[in-house]
Scaffold this active site. Structure first.
Site, PDB file in Angstrom:
ATOM      1  CG  ASP A  68      43.056  25.449 101.310  1.00 37.38           C
ATOM      2  OD1 ASP A  68      43.257  24.339 101.877  1.00 37.38           O
ATOM      3  OD2 ASP A  68      43.501  26.527 101.744  1.00 37.38           O
ATOM      4  CB  VAL A  69      41.075  19.797 101.849  1.00 37.05           C
ATOM      5  CG1 VAL A  69      40.993  19.133 100.492  1.00 37.05           C
ATOM      6  CG2 VAL A  69      42.465  19.669 102.457  1.00 37.05           C
ATOM      7  CE1 TYR A 161      51.073  11.706 106.953  1.00 34.20           C
ATOM      8  CE2 TYR A 161      51.887   9.654 107.914  1.00 34.20           C
ATOM      9  CZ  TYR A 161      51.260  10.337 106.882  1.00 34.20           C
ATOM     10  OH  TYR A 161      50.800   9.646 105.768  1.00 34.20           O
ATOM     11  CE  LYS A 165      47.624  10.672 106.742  1.00 38.10           C
ATOM     12  NZ  LYS A 165      46.628  10.941 105.693  1.00 38.10           N
ATOM     13  CB  THR A 196      54.620   8.256  96.855  1.00 42.17           C
ATOM     14  OG1 THR A 196      54.948   8.125  98.239  1.00 42.17           O
ATOM     15  CG2 THR A 196      53.584   7.235  96.475  1.00 42.17           C
TER      16      THR A 196
HETATM   17  N1  LIG Z   1      53.133   7.927 100.090  1.00 34.10           N
HETATM   18  C1  LIG Z   1      53.092   7.078 101.104  1.00 34.10           C
HETATM   19  O1  LIG Z   1      54.029   6.278 101.297  1.00 34.10           O
HETATM   20  C2  LIG Z   1      51.893   7.089 102.035  1.00 34.10           C
HETATM   21  C3  LIG Z   1      51.809   6.107 103.021  1.00 34.10           C
HETATM   22  C4  LIG Z   1      50.712   6.101 103.880  1.00 34.10           C
HETATM   23  C5  LIG Z   1      49.711   7.061 103.730  1.00 34.10           C
HETATM   24  N2  LIG Z   1      49.816   7.999 102.761  1.00 34.10           N
HETATM   25  C6  LIG Z   1      48.713   8.969 102.649  1.00 34.10           C
HETATM   26  O2  LIG Z   1      48.166   8.873 101.345  1.00 34.10           O
HETATM   27  C7  LIG Z   1      47.689  10.141 100.924  1.00 34.10           C
HETATM   28  C8  LIG Z   1      48.277  10.502  99.573  1.00 34.10           C
HETATM   29  O3  LIG Z   1      49.695  10.533  99.666  1.00 34.10           O
HETATM   30  P1  LIG Z   1      50.635  10.741  98.384  1.00 34.10           P
HETATM   31  O4  LIG Z   1      51.835   9.898  98.579  1.00 34.10           O
HETATM   32  O5  LIG Z   1      49.842  10.618  97.145  1.00 34.10           O
HETATM   33  O6  LIG Z   1      51.091  12.244  98.617  1.00 34.10           O
HETATM   34  P2  LIG Z   1      51.259  13.441  97.548  1.00 34.10           P
HETATM   35  O7  LIG Z   1      52.042  14.497  98.229  1.00 34.10           O
HETATM   36  O8  LIG Z   1      51.788  12.879  96.244  1.00 34.10           O
HETATM   37  O9  LIG Z   1      49.759  13.904  97.316  1.00 34.10           O
HETATM   38  C9  LIG Z   1      49.032  14.635  98.266  1.00 34.10           C
HETATM   39  C10 LIG Z   1      48.218  15.668  97.519  1.00 34.10           C
HETATM   40  O10 LIG Z   1      47.449  16.411  98.483  1.00 34.10           O
HETATM   41  C11 LIG Z   1      47.393  17.741  98.011  1.00 34.10           C
HETATM   42  N3  LIG Z   1      47.096  18.695  99.090  1.00 34.10           N
HETATM   43  C12 LIG Z   1      47.899  19.029 100.128  1.00 34.10           C
HETATM   44  N4  LIG Z   1      47.327  20.008 100.844  1.00 34.10           N
HETATM   45  C13 LIG Z   1      46.135  20.299 100.242  1.00 34.10           C
HETATM   46  C14 LIG Z   1      45.104  21.237 100.513  1.00 34.10           C
HETATM   47  N5  LIG Z   1      45.159  22.086 101.558  1.00 34.10           N
HETATM   48  N6  LIG Z   1      44.030  21.251  99.686  1.00 34.10           N
HETATM   49  C15 LIG Z   1      43.961  20.403  98.628  1.00 34.10           C
HETATM   50  N7  LIG Z   1      44.910  19.496  98.326  1.00 34.10           N
HETATM   51  C16 LIG Z   1      45.994  19.456  99.131  1.00 34.10           C
HETATM   52  C17 LIG Z   1      48.785  17.993  97.425  1.00 34.10           C
HETATM   53  O11 LIG Z   1      48.788  19.118  96.550  1.00 34.10           O
HETATM   54  C18 LIG Z   1      49.089  16.674  96.740  1.00 34.10           C
HETATM   55  O12 LIG Z   1      48.740  16.674  95.372  1.00 34.10           O
HETATM   56  C19 LIG Z   1      48.053  11.131 102.034  1.00 34.10           C
HETATM   57  O13 LIG Z   1      46.920  11.326 102.875  1.00 34.10           O
HETATM   58  C20 LIG Z   1      49.151  10.407 102.781  1.00 34.10           C
HETATM   59  O14 LIG Z   1      49.239  10.831 104.113  1.00 34.10           O
HETATM   60  C21 LIG Z   1      50.877   8.023 101.905  1.00 34.10           C
END
Ligand SMILES: NC(=O)c1ccc[n+]([C@@H]2O[C@H](COP(=O)([O-])OP(=O)(O)OC[C@H]3O[C@@H](n4cnc5c(N)ncnc54)[C@H](O)[C@@H]3O)[C@@H](O)[C@H]2O)c1
Length: 261
Positions: A68-69, A161, A165, A196
């Protein structure tokens, strides 16, 4: 069709061979693609995610750890275990993150605020805190922090959010300044709208509706489509590898040109 990832597995250069990589959010879409690409390029990868999150199919070179981060004891324990099993980390990728609920600032609760800042900001800081000492000892390391295009520009849908970021972007620059003299590089990565689950969720909860949301984030871009997770993973691979050895404190934007126009 063969993917680029498969092609690399079958004999092309291995750009992070011998390195130990820690990827948080490793069971998510972008963290998962990143973990697989780093492993295909020769890294021993620790994929860290929340207990109970289903892990993707097992992949050569990837070991799963629960964390848990937001919890320092959990982070310290995971880093201790993975370092004992795989070796001290050379690469840290902070991809764990959440989008949170949509709504203008005054509609959020204190709990909403704490939850999103704990995962998106405190999580990045805690992982850095517990991984960077080994990198300082080695006088080498690369940290890649997932920010977003929402860490570069404003928007009215998910203000908290954006705020988290933006914080990740500046923490990355401060850490780049502090750890550069020890051979440790820190960069932020700024994905645009990706194909995603997180992006679908964000579209569904948009106050203008999914269609208008996609049109706004994607339709007017120089490359008018969503990105695929592997297209982000290649950016991480570059920043994680020694190919980027003169790159620190930078912002790698991979967004189909969203922020360019
Ligand atoms: N998907 C997009 O379009 C997008 C765009 C810009 C930035 N991002 C960023 O990229 C990163 C990854 O996004 P993604 O699309 O793969 O999302 P996702 O939801 O598929 O993956 C995020 C992961 O973080 C894990 N997580 C959440 N809370 C946690 C905790 N307390 N401890 C450990 N793990 C935890 C989740 O279980 C999940 O597997 C994120 O930081 C997101 O903000 C995503």
């Amino acid at each position: 069709m063969e993917t680029a990832t498969q092609a690399h597995r079958e004999g092309t250069p291995r750009r992070v061979a011998g390195k130990v990589a820690v990827v948080t959010g490793g069971r998510g879409d972008l963290g998962g693609a990143t973990a697989r690409l780093l492993a295909d390029h020769g890294a021993r990868v620790a994929s860290l995610d929340r207990a109970g999150t289903p892990a993707p199919a097992s992949h050569p070179g990837i070991t799963e750890y629960d964390v848990d981060v937001t919890d320092e004891a959990s982070v310290a324990d995971a880093v201790r275990r993975l370092s004992a099993e795989l070796g001290a980390p050379d690469i840290l990728v902070n991809a764990a993150g959440i989008i949170g609920a949509a709504g203008a600032s005054h509609t959020a609760t204190v709990e909403d605020f704490d939850v999103i800042f704990n995962v998106n900001v405190k999580g990045v800081w805690l992982l850095t805190k517990h991984v960077v000492p080994a990198m300082i000892e080695k006088q080498a390391g690369s940290i890649v922090n997932f920010s977003s295009i929402h860490g570069l520009t404003g928007g009215r849908n998910v203000p908290l959010y954006h705020a988290t970021k933006g914080a990740v972007r500046l923490l990355s620059k401060c850490d780049a300044a502090a750890y550069g003299p020890y051979g440790v590089r820190v960069n932020s990565l700024h994905p645009g709208s990706m194909n995603t689950r997180m992006s679908r969720r964000s579209a569904e909860q948009s106050d203008i509706g999914p269609e208008a949301y996609y049109k706004q984030l994607v339709g007017g871009n120089p490359l008018p489509r969503q990105g695929e997770p592997e297209e982000i993973a290649y950016g991480v691979l570059y920043l994680a590898s020694d190919e980027s050895r003169f790159t620190t404190g930078s912002e790698l934007v991979i967004d189909g040109g969203y922020t360019a126009v």
